[in-house]
Design a protein around this motif. Sequence first.
Motif, PDB file in Angstrom:
ATOM      1  N   THR A  79      -5.336 -75.879  79.976  1.00 43.82           N
ATOM      2  CA  THR A  79      -5.552 -77.293  79.685  1.00 43.82           C
ATOM      3  C   THR A  79      -4.530 -78.149  80.424  1.00 43.82           C
ATOM      4  OG1 THR A  79      -4.113 -77.247  77.737  1.00 43.82           O
ATOM      5  CG2 THR A  79      -6.454 -76.741  77.397  1.00 43.82           C
ATOM      6  N   ASN A  80      -4.856 -79.429  80.549  1.00 51.27           N
ATOM      7  CA  ASN A  80      -3.966 -80.344  81.263  1.00 51.27           C
ATOM      8  C   ASN A  80      -2.638 -80.528  80.532  1.00 51.27           C
ATOM      9  OD1 ASN A  80      -6.014 -80.818  83.211  1.00 51.27           O
ATOM     10  ND2 ASN A  80      -6.990 -82.263  81.813  1.00 51.27           N
ATOM     11  N   GLY A  81      -2.710 -80.733  79.219  1.00 55.79           N
ATOM     12  CA  GLY A  81      -1.479 -80.861  78.452  1.00 55.79           C
ATOM     13  C   GLY A  81      -0.684 -79.573  78.423  1.00 55.79           C
ATOM     14  N   GLY A  82      -1.386 -78.453  78.280  1.00 56.75           N
ATOM     15  CA  GLY A  82      -0.702 -77.163  78.268  1.00 56.75           C
ATOM     16  C   GLY A  82      -0.026 -76.849  79.580  1.00 56.75           C
ATOM     17  N   ASN A  83      -0.627 -77.286  80.677  1.00 57.06           N
ATOM     18  CA  ASN A  83      -0.022 -77.067  81.992  1.00 57.06           C
ATOM     19  C   ASN A  83       1.373 -77.675  82.045  1.00 57.06           C
ATOM     20  OD1 ASN A  83       0.609 -77.804  84.894  1.00 57.06           O
ATOM     21  ND2 ASN A  83      -1.255 -76.616  85.218  1.00 57.06           N
ATOM     22  N   LEU A  84       1.531 -78.855  81.477  1.00 52.94           N
ATOM     23  CA  LEU A  84       2.832 -79.530  81.505  1.00 52.94           C
ATOM     24  C   LEU A  84       3.868 -78.802  80.665  1.00 52.94           C
ATOM     25  CD1 LEU A  84       1.800 -83.280  81.120  1.00 52.94           C
ATOM     26  CD2 LEU A  84       1.676 -81.782  83.123  1.00 52.94           C
ATOM     27  N   LEU A  85       3.406 -78.036  79.675  1.00 58.25           N
ATOM     28  CA  LEU A  85       4.317 -77.392  78.724  1.00 58.25           C
ATOM     29  C   LEU A  85       4.596 -75.934  79.059  1.00 58.25           C
ATOM     30  CD1 LEU A  85       2.870 -78.877  75.414  1.00 58.25           C
ATOM     31  CD2 LEU A  85       4.866 -79.643  76.698  1.00 58.25           C
ATOM     32  N   GLN A  86       4.054 -75.434  80.156  1.00 52.04           N
ATOM     33  CA  GLN A  86       4.312 -74.032  80.477  1.00 52.04           C
ATOM     34  C   GLN A  86       5.796 -73.816  80.731  1.00 52.04           C
ATOM     35  OE1 GLN A  86       2.846 -72.629  84.433  1.00 52.04           O
ATOM     36  NE2 GLN A  86       1.998 -74.689  84.596  1.00 52.04           N
ATOM     37  N   ARG A  87       6.260 -72.641  80.390  1.00 52.31           N
ATOM     38  CA  ARG A  87       7.684 -72.355  80.435  1.00 52.31           C
ATOM     39  C   ARG A  87       8.043 -71.621  81.727  1.00 52.31           C
ATOM     40  NH1 ARG A  87      10.717 -71.255  75.128  1.00 52.31           N
ATOM     41  NH2 ARG A  87      12.033 -72.780  76.229  1.00 52.31           N
ATOM     42  N   THR A  88       9.324 -71.579  82.017  1.00 46.93           N
ATOM     43  CA  THR A  88       9.791 -70.997  83.265  1.00 46.93           C
ATOM     44  C   THR A  88       9.338 -69.547  83.421  1.00 46.93           C
ATOM     45  OG1 THR A  88      11.760 -70.557  84.599  1.00 46.93           O
ATOM     46  CG2 THR A  88      11.968 -70.241  82.231  1.00 46.93           C
ATOM     47  N   ARG A  89       9.171 -69.130  84.672  1.00 50.52           N
ATOM     48  CA  ARG A  89       8.876 -67.727  84.955  1.00 50.52           C
ATOM     49  C   ARG A  89      10.137 -66.956  85.360  1.00 50.52           C
ATOM     50  NH1 ARG A  89       4.433 -70.454  83.346  1.00 50.52           N
ATOM     51  NH2 ARG A  89       2.629 -69.093  83.250  1.00 50.52           N
ATOM     52  N   CYS A  90      11.307 -67.482  85.053  1.00 48.22           N
ATOM     53  CA  CYS A  90      12.552 -66.768  85.325  1.00 48.22           C
ATOM     54  C   CYS A  90      12.491 -65.377  84.708  1.00 48.22           C
ATOM     55  CB  CYS A  90      13.731 -67.544  84.751  1.00 48.22           C
ATOM     56  SG  CYS A  90      15.304 -66.658  84.851  1.00 48.22           S
ATOM     57  N   PRO A  91      12.735 -64.326  85.486  1.00 48.32           N
ATOM     58  CA  PRO A  91      12.635 -62.971  84.935  1.00 48.32           C
ATOM     59  C   PRO A  91      13.660 -62.689  83.846  1.00 48.32           C
ATOM     60  CG  PRO A  91      13.530 -62.932  87.169  1.00 48.32           C
ATOM     61  CD  PRO A  91      13.016 -64.312  86.933  1.00 48.32           C
ATOM     62  N   TYR A  92      14.781 -63.386  83.853  1.00 51.43           N
ATOM     63  CA  TYR A  92      15.777 -63.198  82.798  1.00 51.43           C
ATOM     64  C   TYR A  92      15.294 -63.813  81.482  1.00 51.43           C
ATOM     65  CZ  TYR A  92      18.871 -61.770  86.574  1.00 51.43           C
ATOM     66  OH  TYR A  92      19.432 -61.109  87.640  1.00 51.43           O
ATOM     67  N   PHE A  93      14.460 -64.823  81.570  1.00 50.75           N
ATOM     68  CA  PHE A  93      13.850 -65.424  80.385  1.00 50.75           C
ATOM     69  C   PHE A  93      12.820 -64.478  79.774  1.00 50.75           C
ATOM     70  CE2 PHE A  93      10.264 -68.138  78.820  1.00 50.75           C
ATOM     71  CZ  PHE A  93      10.897 -68.699  77.722  1.00 50.75           C
ATOM     72  N   TYR A  94      12.067 -63.814  80.621  1.00 48.17           N
ATOM     73  CA  TYR A  94      11.018 -62.917  80.136  1.00 48.17           C
ATOM     74  C   TYR A  94      11.559 -61.578  79.653  1.00 48.17           C
ATOM     75  CZ  TYR A  94       6.725 -65.482  81.126  1.00 48.17           C
ATOM     76  OH  TYR A  94       5.692 -66.374  81.069  1.00 48.17           O
TER      77      TYR A  94
END
Length: 335
Positions: free
Chosen positions: A112-127
């Motif tokens: 979704t358009n709103g969800g796109n804005l809220l996606q979180r970083t793809r930093c591997p240390y975050f995951y």
Amino acid sequence: MRPFTYTRASDPSLAVRELAANPTAKFLAGGTNLIDLMKEDVERPSAVIDISALTLTEIKPIAAGTSKGGISIGGLGKNTDAANHPSIRQHYPLLTQAILAGASGQIRNMATNGGNLLQRTRCPYFYEVAMPCNKREPGSGCGALEGINRLHAIFGWSEKCVAVYPSDMAIALAALDAFVRVKRPNGEERSIPFTDFHRLPGDTPEQDTNLAHGELITAIDLPQNKFADRSYYLKVRDRASYAFALISVAAALEVTGNTIVQARIAMGGVSHKPWRALTAEKMLVGKEATAENFKRAADAEMAAAKPLEHNKFKVELGNRSIVLALQMAMNGGKA
């Protein structure tokens, strides 16, 4: 994935009140980011409120007589529908290009358009939950700061976090001076300028945006502009498709003759939020649209970059990308 309760919202007002009442609840729209994070044990909501059935999907002109004019995009509309809408393609081709540069067709059909804005970083240390990450677990440290940081920030980072923001769509929205409309739990609405929507990490990298818990994105407003004929979205990545940007540039120009009247430049892959290249923009206004002036503006913008150990290449790459994106924009998207 940990246990959680599930409810399906039928009314926006009830949805925001339900979320606001539970500090560990999350909205579920397309699910293209949240579900992955739940599977990886990064997100651990106690409750999921499905808002996918809410009718916040319309793309329509902003009411006549308002100061912004332009087009409003429903927050729960799909990325594919936004990218392919005739009015978006005609008046905001930069946004169409950016959306189509992101993810895959299947994901764009769900996201979704709103969800796109809220996606979180793809930093591997975050995951990776075994690694320290202040964004995931405040106070634990930043593994990327002294680790492998090739993909990380060169602008606006702090000692607490060097992650970058992943969206393509949002980079174009930053360049287009968009506004994010949100519904609050008390029933009121507010409009957030796009440059104020996302946050730099500072001491609170766990806070990606300036949304309050319980607020729901209902629409994204695109003001009228004169950039349609001279705009371009450039995405540089490690592989040709389905990859996040090493550097991306959304460039838009308003030109009279060969003189730049207005310039908008936003960058992705370089910061914790969409990075507006304000220094470069200011340098270009009133100048001739020449390769030499594009290079001077890019040099001035990238002079403030603070690369990490493994991403020094992003400074030169960013410089060249700004110049190329401006040249492509000036040529109406043609090489």
